[in-house]
Design an enzyme around this catalytic site. Structure first.
Site, short mmCIF file in Angstrom:
data_model
loop_
_atom_site.label_atom_id
_atom_site.label_comp_id
_atom_site.label_asym_id
_atom_site.label_seq_id
_atom_site.Cartn_x
_atom_site.Cartn_y
_atom_site.Cartn_z
N ASP A 164 -3.35 -18.56 2.97
CA ASP A 164 -4.37 -19.40 2.14
C ASP A 164 -5.30 -20.24 3.11
O ASP A 164 -6.61 -20.44 3.11
CB ASP A 164 -3.72 -20.14 1.17
CG ASP A 164 -2.48 -20.70 1.38
OD1 ASP A 164 -2.12 -20.69 2.58
OD2 ASP A 164 -1.84 -21.48 0.69
N TYR B 132 0.79 -1.17 -0.01
CA TYR B 132 0.03 -0.04 -0.03
C TYR B 132 0.75 1.36 0.03
O TYR B 132 0.31 2.34 -0.08
CB TYR B 132 -1.00 0.24 1.33
CG TYR B 132 -2.16 -0.96 0.92
CD1 TYR B 132 -2.16 -2.11 0.83
CD2 TYR B 132 -3.41 -0.14 0.88
CE1 TYR B 132 -3.27 -2.87 0.64
CE2 TYR B 132 -4.53 -0.99 0.44
CZ TYR B 132 -4.63 -2.24 0.58
OH TYR B 132 -5.67 -3.10 0.31
N LYS C 265 2.64 -15.40 4.84
CA LYS C 265 2.88 -16.36 3.81
C LYS C 265 4.43 -16.81 4.01
O LYS C 265 5.08 -16.37 2.94
CB LYS C 265 2.52 -15.76 2.34
CG LYS C 265 2.43 -16.64 1.10
CD LYS C 265 1.33 -17.73 1.06
CE LYS C 265 1.53 -18.68 -0.01
NZ LYS C 265 0.69 -19.55 -0.05
N ASP D 42 -6.61 -6.69 4.12
CA ASP D 42 -7.92 -6.23 3.41
C ASP D 42 -8.71 -7.41 2.77
O ASP D 42 -9.70 -7.09 2.90
CB ASP D 42 -7.31 -5.29 2.27
CG ASP D 42 -8.18 -4.76 1.20
OD1 ASP D 42 -9.50 -4.49 1.63
OD2 ASP D 42 -8.07 -5.24 -0.16
N ASP E 30 -12.88 -8.58 4.30
CA ASP E 30 -13.95 -8.88 3.47
C ASP E 30 -14.67 -10.29 3.81
O ASP E 30 -15.98 -10.57 3.79
CB ASP E 30 -13.85 -8.75 1.80
CG ASP E 30 -14.19 -7.22 1.58
OD1 ASP E 30 -13.91 -6.24 2.50
OD2 ASP E 30 -14.72 -7.14 0.29
C1 IPM Z 1 -10.72 -1.09 2.38
C2 IPM Z 1 -10.49 -0.78 1.17
C3 IPM Z 1 -9.52 0.00 0.79
C4 IPM Z 1 -8.16 -0.73 1.17
C5 IPM Z 1 -9.41 0.77 -0.53
C6 IPM Z 1 -10.76 1.55 -1.09
C7 IPM Z 1 -8.18 1.52 -0.55
O1 IPM Z 1 -10.65 -1.82 0.32
O2 IPM Z 1 -10.80 -0.16 3.43
O3 IPM Z 1 -10.70 -2.49 2.93
O4 IPM Z 1 -7.79 -1.54 0.33
O5 IPM Z 1 -7.85 -0.64 2.35
MN MN Z 2 -11.20 -3.77 1.58
#
Ligand code: IPM
Ligand code: MN
Ligand code: NAD
Length: 369
Positions: free
Chosen positions: A236, A135, A203, A260, A264
């Site tokens: 993984d 990042y 990893k 990140d 999700d």
């Molecule tokens: C998050 C988002 C951000 C990230 C993006 C929008 C830069 O996906 O906050 O999870 O990758 O951190």
């Molecule tokens: Mn994200």
């Protein structure tokens, strides 16, 4: 008095932030807290109107705030990265918010897609390193647009940056373990019988430089926390186990990129993007920390009035924690828990037909506001 800089942002951002602020008003009043809100016009509209993403003068205004509350950024009319890097990452990096704290907690009454698992199985916190790795934007192109093109994007990992992240994770595991013993957490937390554990997710079998550094730092830091169990998963395998055995996780420490991705997945375990909250923390308090839902601007549902505001409301609760208003934060979480555990309104992401306003109002009603 605390000053909250509000960046409602793009898409569903303003739709959900409104409800977080309304809920905050109610608990603030009850707990005698005074908040001064300062709205900032940042995001796609400003960029399309003026070409500006985040001018340094605005950065300095934001710096004066105690905390920042953000909805989401990103817009299909703007090339990818312009707002995400120019606004969101500039804030995370510029204000040294080196911890991205992302709790994954299934509330009673919410269905997880993981068969046979319930609230006592899904209660972990991901400590995502937030200022390094892929990042940082280190890299570039040569021969761009030609068949010989080379693109390089480098993962930066510093010993100091990794270590402060790991120490944060071990301290958090210690706090959670103590809270469990003293029953400050829910019955489900106590039933889980977990003792403090930090799982490093990396990893090491492939990234034998960067993640070797992570592993050595992890082993050394863990020695200062003899009561916390150090644990390791390749990323993984972690994705697999988050689905098959989510109950094995307590605190996960991981890199920016992997954090990140797995958060999700974590959002889905706890009922979806509409429920996942986060804080970008500057633990040294040398600049404002920033609180935002894990989700983005959700262009597919923006403007329809059906975004779930709960992720934003729970992010406001994390902001209250940071402001050392734990009782007010607990009030907010209790109100959300009450709405989720009732036959109350649900937005379509949770299988209902309610609007953002219906859910926001139900949380206000549960707060008695
Ligand atoms: C998050 C988002 C951000 C990230 C993006 C929008 C830069 O996906 O906050 O999870 O990758 O951190
Ligand atoms: Mn994200
Ligand atoms: P997204 O999180 O915006 O949406 C993913 C899916 O989740 C969509 O189907 C969306 O409808 C759903 N969803 C998200 N929030 C919801 C809510 N509150 N209630 C109900 N459903 C919800 O991710 P994406 O589609 O990959 O990205 C869209 C834009 O947002 C992109 O520009 C991306 O860069 C940006 N983004 C910003 C942030 C942020 O500001 N922190 C985070 C992630 C993505």
């Amino acid at each position: 008095m605390s000053t909250i800089g509000v960046i409602a942002g793009d898409g569903v951002g303003p739709e959900v932030v409104r409800h977080g602020l309304a809920a905050l008003d109610v608990v603030a009043h009850r707990h005698g807290l005074v908040f001064d809100r300062v709205p900032f016009d940042l995001g796609a509209e400003r960029y399309l109107r003026t070409g500006e993403v985040l001018p340094d003068s605005v950065m300095e205004e934001l710096r004066k705030c105690d905390v920042l509350y953000l909805g989401a950024v990103g817009d299909p009319r703007v090339p990818p990265g312009v707002l995400e890097k120019g606004l969101l990452l500039k804030l995370r990096f510029g204000f040294h918010q080196y911890i991205n704290l992302r709790p994954v907690r299934l509330y009673p009454g919410v269905e997880t897609p993981i068969k046979g698992k319930g609230p006592s199985d899904i209660d972990m916190v991901v400590v995502r390193e937030n200022n390094e790795d892929l990042y940082v934007g280190a890299g570039g192109f040569t021969y761009k647009g030609t068949p010989e093109e080379v693109a390089i994007q480098t993962s930066i990992n510093t010993r100091a940056g990794v270590e402060r992240c790991l120490r944060y994770a071990f301290n958090l595991a210690r706090t959670r373990a103590v809270a469990r013993v003293f029953g400050a957490l829910s019955q489900a937390d106590r039933d889980s019988g977990k003792r403090g554990q930090v799982t490093l997710v990396a990893k090491t079998n492939v990234l034998t430089f960067a993640h070797d550094l992570w592993m050595r730092a992890f082993t050394e830091v863990s020695r200062d926390y003899p009561e916390i169990k150090p644990d390791y998963n390749h990323v993984d395998a972690c994705c697999m186990r988050m689905v098959t055995n989510p109950e094995r996780y307590d605190v996960i420490a991981t890199t920016n990129m992997f954090g990140d991705i797995i958060t999700d997945l974590g959002a889905v375990l706890q009922g979806g993007m509409g429920l996942a909250a986060s804080g970008n923390l500057n633990p040294d308090r040398t600049a404002p920390s920033m609180f935002e839902p894990v989700h983005g601007s959700a262009p597919d549902i923006a403007g329809k009035g059906i975004a779930n505001p709960i992720a934003a409301i729970l992010s406001a609760a994390m902001m209250l924690d940071h402001l050392e208003a734990a009782a007010a934060a607990d009030d907010l979480r209790r109100a959300v828990a009450q709405v989720l555990n009732s036959k109350g309104p649900r937005t379509p992401d949770l299988g209902g037909t309610a609007t953002t306003n219906d859910v926001g109002n139900a949380v206000l009603a549960a707060l008695g506001g």
